[in-house]
Structures are given as structure tokens and as C-alpha cells.
Scaffold this active site. Structure first.
Site, PDB file in Angstrom:
ATOM      1  N   GLY A 161      -8.766  22.224  -0.655  1.00  0.00           N
ATOM      2  CA  GLY A 161      -9.320  23.486  -1.183  1.00  0.00           C
ATOM      3  C   GLY A 161      -9.961  24.322  -0.094  1.00  0.00           C
ATOM      4  N   HIS A 199      -9.874   8.283   3.765  1.00  0.00           N
ATOM      5  CA  HIS A 199      -8.547   7.941   4.286  1.00  0.00           C
ATOM      6  C   HIS A 199      -8.652   7.499   5.743  1.00  0.00           C
ATOM      7  CE1 HIS A 199      -7.396  10.509   0.793  1.00  0.00           C
ATOM      8  NE2 HIS A 199      -6.496   9.569   0.681  1.00  0.00           N
ATOM      9  N   TYR A 255      -3.978   5.546  -9.617  1.00  0.00           N
ATOM     10  CA  TYR A 255      -3.811   6.917  -9.110  1.00  0.00           C
ATOM     11  C   TYR A 255      -2.350   7.348  -9.231  1.00  0.00           C
ATOM     12  CZ  TYR A 255      -3.760  10.484  -5.314  1.00  0.00           C
ATOM     13  OH  TYR A 255      -3.615  11.627  -4.548  1.00  0.00           O
ATOM     14  N   THR A 279       2.176  14.655   1.815  1.00  0.00           N
ATOM     15  CA  THR A 279       1.993  13.355   2.437  1.00  0.00           C
ATOM     16  C   THR A 279       0.507  13.244   2.792  1.00  0.00           C
ATOM     17  OG1 THR A 279       2.861  11.876   4.134  1.00  0.00           O
ATOM     18  CG2 THR A 279       2.440  14.149   4.796  1.00  0.00           C
ATOM     19  N   LEU A 338     -11.090  18.818   0.830  1.00  0.00           N
ATOM     20  CA  LEU A 338     -10.305  18.963   2.077  1.00  0.00           C
ATOM     21  C   LEU A 338      -9.249  20.055   1.942  1.00  0.00           C
ATOM     22  CD1 LEU A 338      -8.994  17.919   4.779  1.00  0.00           C
ATOM     23  CD2 LEU A 338      -7.800  16.235   3.384  1.00  0.00           C
ATOM     24  N   LYS A 376      -0.825  10.473 -11.418  1.00  0.00           N
ATOM     25  CA  LYS A 376      -0.176  11.586 -10.718  1.00  0.00           C
ATOM     26  C   LYS A 376       1.267  11.764 -11.209  1.00  0.00           C
ATOM     27  CE  LYS A 376      -3.258  13.231  -7.832  1.00  0.00           C
ATOM     28  NZ  LYS A 376      -3.670  14.646  -7.830  1.00  0.00           N
TER      29      LYS A 376
HETATM   30  P1  NAP Z   1     -11.217  15.800  -1.983  1.00  0.00           P
HETATM   31  O1  NAP Z   1     -11.540  16.314  -0.633  1.00  0.00           O
HETATM   32  O2  NAP Z   1     -11.746  14.495  -2.416  1.00  0.00           O
HETATM   33  O3  NAP Z   1     -11.671  16.915  -3.067  1.00  0.00           O
HETATM   34  C1  NAP Z   1     -11.564  16.628  -4.427  1.00  0.00           C
HETATM   35  C2  NAP Z   1     -11.939  17.868  -5.177  1.00  0.00           C
HETATM   36  O4  NAP Z   1     -11.816  17.624  -6.580  1.00  0.00           O
HETATM   37  C3  NAP Z   1     -13.380  18.309  -4.905  1.00  0.00           C
HETATM   38  O5  NAP Z   1     -13.446  19.711  -4.869  1.00  0.00           O
HETATM   39  C4  NAP Z   1     -14.105  17.765  -6.120  1.00  0.00           C
HETATM   40  O6  NAP Z   1     -15.276  18.516  -6.470  1.00  0.00           O
HETATM   41  C5  NAP Z   1     -13.042  17.970  -7.193  1.00  0.00           C
HETATM   42  N1  NAP Z   1     -13.308  17.104  -8.332  1.00  0.00           N
HETATM   43  C6  NAP Z   1     -13.282  15.745  -8.362  1.00  0.00           C
HETATM   44  N2  NAP Z   1     -13.599  15.318  -9.593  1.00  0.00           N
HETATM   45  C7  NAP Z   1     -13.840  16.417 -10.371  1.00  0.00           C
HETATM   46  C8  NAP Z   1     -14.219  16.638 -11.710  1.00  0.00           C
HETATM   47  N3  NAP Z   1     -14.433  15.628 -12.559  1.00  0.00           N
HETATM   48  N4  NAP Z   1     -14.390  17.912 -12.149  1.00  0.00           N
HETATM   49  C9  NAP Z   1     -14.171  18.954 -11.309  1.00  0.00           C
HETATM   50  N5  NAP Z   1     -13.791  18.830 -10.010  1.00  0.00           N
HETATM   51  C10 NAP Z   1     -13.642  17.562  -9.556  1.00  0.00           C
HETATM   52  O7  NAP Z   1      -9.654  15.750  -2.221  1.00  0.00           O
HETATM   53  P2  NAP Z   1      -8.450  16.376  -1.367  1.00  0.00           P
HETATM   54  O8  NAP Z   1      -8.092  15.425  -0.287  1.00  0.00           O
HETATM   55  O9  NAP Z   1      -8.778  17.809  -1.050  1.00  0.00           O
HETATM   56  O10 NAP Z   1      -7.259  16.337  -2.435  1.00  0.00           O
HETATM   57  C11 NAP Z   1      -6.893  17.496  -3.139  1.00  0.00           C
HETATM   58  C12 NAP Z   1      -5.637  17.164  -3.911  1.00  0.00           C
HETATM   59  O11 NAP Z   1      -4.617  16.748  -2.992  1.00  0.00           O
HETATM   60  C13 NAP Z   1      -5.817  16.000  -4.886  1.00  0.00           C
HETATM   61  O12 NAP Z   1      -5.138  16.294  -6.098  1.00  0.00           O
HETATM   62  C14 NAP Z   1      -5.176  14.816  -4.174  1.00  0.00           C
HETATM   63  O13 NAP Z   1      -4.697  13.871  -5.113  1.00  0.00           O
HETATM   64  C15 NAP Z   1      -4.075  15.492  -3.425  1.00  0.00           C
HETATM   65  N6  NAP Z   1      -3.601  14.753  -2.230  1.00  0.00           N
HETATM   66  C16 NAP Z   1      -4.482  14.436  -1.222  1.00  0.00           C
HETATM   67  C17 NAP Z   1      -4.004  13.732  -0.104  1.00  0.00           C
HETATM   68  C18 NAP Z   1      -4.922  13.356   1.036  1.00  0.00           C
HETATM   69  O14 NAP Z   1      -4.464  12.644   1.941  1.00  0.00           O
HETATM   70  N7  NAP Z   1      -6.169  13.810   1.064  1.00  0.00           N
HETATM   71  C19 NAP Z   1      -2.666  13.373  -0.014  1.00  0.00           C
HETATM   72  C20 NAP Z   1      -1.799  13.730  -1.056  1.00  0.00           C
HETATM   73  C21 NAP Z   1      -2.283  14.430  -2.159  1.00  0.00           C
HETATM   74  P3  NAP Z   1     -16.728  18.037  -5.906  1.00  0.00           P
HETATM   75  O15 NAP Z   1     -16.691  18.342  -4.451  1.00  0.00           O
HETATM   76  O16 NAP Z   1     -17.698  18.867  -6.676  1.00  0.00           O
HETATM   77  O17 NAP Z   1     -16.818  16.566  -6.183  1.00  0.00           O
HETATM   78  O1  GFB Z   2      -5.295   6.686   4.422  1.00  0.00           O
HETATM   79  P1  GFB Z   2      -5.294   5.263   3.952  1.00  0.00           P
HETATM   80  O2  GFB Z   2      -6.608   4.653   3.592  1.00  0.00           O
HETATM   81  O3  GFB Z   2      -4.396   5.116   2.675  1.00  0.00           O
HETATM   82  O4  GFB Z   2      -4.584   4.395   5.120  1.00  0.00           O
HETATM   83  P2  GFB Z   2      -2.826   4.952   2.498  1.00  0.00           P
HETATM   84  C1  GFB Z   2      -4.627   2.989   5.044  1.00  0.00           C
HETATM   85  C2  GFB Z   2      -3.938   2.375   6.252  1.00  0.00           C
HETATM   86  O5  GFB Z   2      -4.703   2.649   7.451  1.00  0.00           O
HETATM   87  C3  GFB Z   2      -3.911   0.853   6.125  1.00  0.00           C
HETATM   88  C4  GFB Z   2      -5.237   1.415   7.990  1.00  0.00           C
HETATM   89  O6  GFB Z   2      -2.830   0.359   6.848  1.00  0.00           O
HETATM   90  C5  GFB Z   2      -5.229   0.473   6.782  1.00  0.00           C
HETATM   91  O7  GFB Z   2      -5.246  -0.892   7.222  1.00  0.00           O
HETATM   92  N1  GFB Z   2      -6.582   1.671   8.531  1.00  0.00           N
HETATM   93  C6  GFB Z   2      -6.989   1.364   9.779  1.00  0.00           C
HETATM   94  C7  GFB Z   2      -7.593   2.258   7.878  1.00  0.00           C
HETATM   95  N2  GFB Z   2      -8.275   1.718   9.969  1.00  0.00           N
HETATM   96  C8  GFB Z   2      -8.674   2.296   8.777  1.00  0.00           C
HETATM   97  C9  GFB Z   2      -9.888   2.904   8.366  1.00  0.00           C
HETATM   98  O8  GFB Z   2     -10.893   2.976   9.105  1.00  0.00           O
HETATM   99  N3  GFB Z   2      -9.910   3.431   7.098  1.00  0.00           N
HETATM  100  C10 GFB Z   2      -8.832   3.374   6.263  1.00  0.00           C
HETATM  101  N4  GFB Z   2      -8.916   3.932   5.025  1.00  0.00           N
HETATM  102  N5  GFB Z   2      -7.652   2.787   6.625  1.00  0.00           N
HETATM  103  C11 GFB Z   2      -3.410   6.185   0.296  1.00  0.00           C
HETATM  104  C12 GFB Z   2      -3.384   5.947  -1.202  1.00  0.00           C
HETATM  105  O9  GFB Z   2      -2.677   5.169   0.925  1.00  0.00           O
HETATM  106  O10 GFB Z   2      -2.783   7.412   0.623  1.00  0.00           O
HETATM  107  C13 GFB Z   2      -4.074   7.064  -1.910  1.00  0.00           C
HETATM  108  O11 GFB Z   2      -4.004   4.703  -1.491  1.00  0.00           O
HETATM  109  C14 GFB Z   2      -3.734   8.435  -1.369  1.00  0.00           C
HETATM  110  O12 GFB Z   2      -3.756   6.977  -3.280  1.00  0.00           O
HETATM  111  C15 GFB Z   2      -3.525   8.477   0.118  1.00  0.00           C
HETATM  112  O13 GFB Z   2      -2.626   8.949  -1.999  1.00  0.00           O
HETATM  113  C16 GFB Z   2      -2.857   9.772   0.549  1.00  0.00           C
HETATM  114  O14 GFB Z   2      -2.090   6.008   3.237  1.00  0.00           O
HETATM  115  O15 GFB Z   2      -2.472   3.543   2.760  1.00  0.00           O
END
Ligand code: NAP
Ligand code: GFB
Length: 323
Positions: A22, A188, A145, A173, A20, A149
Site C-alpha cells: 500500500g 518475510h 493463508y 511473488t 508494504l 487466497k
Molecule cells: P502488510 O505490510 O502486512 O500490510 C497489511 C495491511 O493490511 C495493513 O495495511 C494492515 O493494516 C491491513 N490489515 C490487516 N488486517 C486488517 C483488518 N482486519 N482490517 C483492515 N485492514 C487490515 O502486507 P503487504 O505485504 O503489504 O501485503 C499486501 C497484500 O499483498 C496482501 O494481500 C498479501 O497477501 C499480498 N502479498 C504479499 C506478499 C509479500 O511478500 N509481502 C507476497 C504476495 C502477496 P494495519 O497496518 O492497520 O494493521
Molecule cells: O519470506 P519467507 O519467510 O516465506 O522465506 P516463504 C522463508 C525462507 O527463507 C525459508 C529462509 O527457506 C527460511 O529458512 N530464511 C532464512 C528466513 N533466514 C530467514 C529469516 O531471517 N526470516 C525468514 N522469514 N526466513 C511465504 C508464505 O513463504 O511467502 C507466505 O509462507 C507468503 O504465505 C510469503 O505468501 C510471500 O517465501 O517461504
């Protein structure tokens, strides 16, 4: 605002480049925010399994990056975290140690890694700020996690103290946008709801929002986060982390977020709340005042517009989207 000593050209390796965040950085760079003397390399697990130290070192030897944006991680929503806390802990510890140590050993000038606002102490005062990361246990749902982190921050300090490395981190966030993981079980909340409302509209079935809808979140659009990441890479040189988030005033409830998705796709069907599912953390309200000190004029994409763009992307790319 001191910028790093100008040393060109720069070869920037982005781990987790297929995900996402990247993909958002790749788009922003492709749309012209890259500079003349910057070469950008986006890698995924097919290029190297970063849980493997030798694979990681070989990747760094191959590309010899001068800078690294380290995104690669095992990532997931609340429900995936609750199922696999040990895997989230081990895999992310392995990935982070391999990437940071290979960066140090191959002389990378700067690494920007990624924490998350969900790793902060569960029992805390609000708003959360960068000084509070280690002030208590994280929420039980994602302790694996969270501790992995938090160690990035500890590792960054250790590399800086012992070797003078400029290794820093950002604390986004909840992120959403195109190329997200739309898998309903593991993803998520926003991609999960976008996928569910797409199916509800297609099949004439109700939309099920998990939990009570009462928890509150700040959501950042992936393209906004990408622009901020590029700024951090070029201009932010503190070892201390910086929160990258919309303001406290932009926090919404899960119910309000779902309403934005329903309106974006003009869903007219029934909406139900499945309160047998966990709510997870009620809130994790973070302050972006440190970011605002550096970038007072940064404009975030309005939430409803970002939701509309993401829903449109998902519908247009349904076949190949991660789901
Ligand atoms: P994502 O869409 O799940 O992408 C994860 C990436 O990491 C993919 O490119 C995946 O490659 C790569 N990866 C996973 N395991 C690997 C391994 N063993 N070796 C090499 N590459 C690997 O994640 P994202 O949401 O973009 O998150 C990116 C960063 O932002 C993460 O560090 C995450 O913790 C942080 N972050 C995300 C959120 C959020 O809400 N999404 C919020 C806060 C922080 P493949 O595609 O080849 O599997
Ligand atoms: O994004 P999410 O799965 O993670 O959001 P967090 C969870 C919240 O959304 C809970 C509600 O209150 C769920 O009950 N929810 C409602 C749903 N409908 C849905 C649905 O269809 N799917 C999901 N997934 N939730 C994460 C951390 O917390 O935040 C991770 O656990 C990561 O480590 C991420 O850092 C950014 O925001 O609760």
C-alpha cells in the site's frame, strides 16, 4: 489490450494502504503516476476492521469508491504462517468476503485483489502459471493463508458469473521494500535478514541465516509491483488472475539474497546457517509470460539496487520501522 470503458472521475480505495504494498502504491501515485481525475484513498485497520462486515460496509458507504485495490490481509513469513494457519485462514476469509460483498453491494466498478505465488500446489511442474492455482494442495506450512487466497479467485468468478462484476486478482511473488514488516519472527525473509544484519553489524555478532539457504525465490521490489498494480487497475480486465513477478531467470537462492544484503551494508562479520530452522517450500518458480504478453517492455529494478535502497531506508527509518 482492452482498457475499461472510460468512466471518470475515479475514486480508488486501497485497503491495506498502510502496509508494504500500500505504501509503495501511495509513493508511486504521489510521484506522479496518478491521473488528474483519480482520487486515491488509502485505508488501514484504524479506518475499519475489515473482518467485521458492518465496519466494512460503513467504510464503503463513507467513501463510495468506484474502484478498489484490495490489499488488506493477515500477512506473514514462513514462521508466522506455520504458527497460525487457522488465524490466517479465518481472518483472510472474513476480510475477503466482507470487502468483495461490500464492493458488489455499493456498485464498485472494479476490484483488484491480491493472491500470492506461495498458494500454488506444492507438488507441481515448473514454471507455475495462472492456470494451476487449484491443481492440488498447497505447501503444508501455509495452507490456511493459501486456501483463503485461492477463494478470492473463486469469489471473483462467482461475482462475475452471477452479477457481471469486474472483480479480478493479481498473483505477486515475494515482495520487499520500504515500509515492510521487519519483525524477525513474523516477517518475510528479506526484511528479517535486513534487520538481523543491522543488529549484527551494530553489536559485532554473527548473522544467522535460518534454514540451509538452498531454497529459491523470485523477489519483486514493492515499487515495481506498485507500478504494475496501477496498470492492472487501468488496463487489465480479465477475471482470471495475472502473475506479477520477475522472470524465472531472476530466481535466487536464500543464500544469494543474503549475500546481496551483506554486501549492501558492507557487513564483515561471521555468517552462520541455522539448519534447525525450517526451509519451508524449496521453490515456487512462477512464469511471468502472461504479464510479458501485455507489457513486454516493463523494466524491473535490478535486485541488488532494490536491496540497497531497502537497506538504506531501514537504517534511516529504524526508529519507526515495523520490527
Ligand atoms: P502488510 O505490510 O502486512 O500490510 C497489511 C495491511 O493490511 C495493513 O495495511 C494492515 O493494516 C491491513 N490489515 C490487516 N488486517 C486488517 C483488518 N482486519 N482490517 C483492515 N485492514 C487490515 O502486507 P503487504 O505485504 O503489504 O501485503 C499486501 C497484500 O499483498 C496482501 O494481500 C498479501 O497477501 C499480498 N502479498 C504479499 C506478499 C509479500 O511478500 N509481502 C507476497 C504476495 C502477496 P494495519 O497496518 O492497520 O494493521
Ligand atoms: O519470506 P519467507 O519467510 O516465506 O522465506 P516463504 C522463508 C525462507 O527463507 C525459508 C529462509 O527457506 C527460511 O529458512 N530464511 C532464512 C528466513 N533466514 C530467514 C529469516 O531471517 N526470516 C525468514 N522469514 N526466513 C511465504 C508464505 O513463504 O511467502 C507466505 O509462507 C507468503 O504465505 C510469503 O505468501 C510471500 O517465501 O517461504
Amino acid at each position: 489490450m482492452s482498457s475499461e470503458v472510460e468512466t471518470k472521475p475515479r475514486r480508488i480505495l486501497v485497503t491495506g494502504g498502510s502496509g508494504l504494498v500500500g505504501k509503495a502504491i501511495e509513493k508511486v501515485v504521489a510521484d506522479g503516476e496518478g491521473l488528474q481525475d483519480e482520487e486515491w484513498i488509502f485505508v488501514a485497520s484504524k479506518d475499519a476492521d475489515l473482518t467485521n462486515a458492518a465496519d466494512t460496509r460503513a467504510l464503503f458507504e463513507k467513501y463510495k469508491p468506484t474502484h478498489v485495490i484490495h490489499l488488506a490481509a493477515m500477512v506473514g513469513g514462513l514462521f508466522r504462517n506455520m504458527k497460525y494457519n487457522l488465524d490466517f485462514l479465518r481472518k483472510n476469509l472474513q476480510i475477503n468476503d466482507n470487502v468483495l460483498h461490500s464492493a458488489y453491494e455499493t456498485g464498485v466498478r472494479k476490484v483488484v485483489s491480491c493472491l500470492s505465488t506461495c498458494i500454488f500446489p506444492d507438488k507441481t511442474t515448473y514454471p507455475i502459471d495462472e492456470t494451476m492455482i487449484h491443481n492440488g494442495a498447497p505447501h503444508s506450512s501455509n495452507f490456511g493463508y493459501s486456501y483463503a487466497k485461492r477463494m478470492i479467485d473463486v469469489q471473483n468468478r462467482a461475482y462475475h458469473e452471477q452479477h457481471g462484476c469486474t472483480f479480478t486478482s493479481v498473483i505477486p511473488t515475494n515482495v520487499f521494500g520500504p515500509h515492510d514488516n521487519f519483525n524477525i519472527e513474523d516477517g518475510h525473509v528479506l526484511p528479517g535478514l535486513i534487520h538481523k544484519v543491522y543488529l549484527a553489524k551494530l553489536n559485532g555478532t554473527p548473522l544467522s541465516i535460518w534454514g540451509t539457504g538452498k531454497p529459491r525465490r523470485q523477489f519483486i521490489y514493492s515499487l515495481d509491483l506498485a507500478r504494475l498494480f496501477i496498470w492492472v487497475l487501468r488496463e487489465y480486465n480479465e477475471v482470471d488472475p495475472i502473475i506479477l513477478s520477475v522472470g524465472e531467470e531472476d530466481e535466487v537462492s536464500i543464500k544469494e539474497a543474503a549475500e546481496s544484503i551483506v554486501s549492501a551494508v558492507d557487513f564483515k562479520g561471521e555468517v552462520i546457517f541455522d539448519s534447525t530452522k525450517s526451509d519451508g517450500q524449496f521453490k515456487k518458480t512462477a512464469s511471468n509470460s502472461k504479464l510479458r504478453k501485455y507489457l513486454p517492455g516493463f523494466q524491473f529494478t535490478p535486485f541488488n539496487q532494490a536491496i540497497q535502497e531497502t537497506c538504506k531506508w531501514f537504517s534511516a527509518n529504524y526508529e519507526q520501522a515495523r520490527k
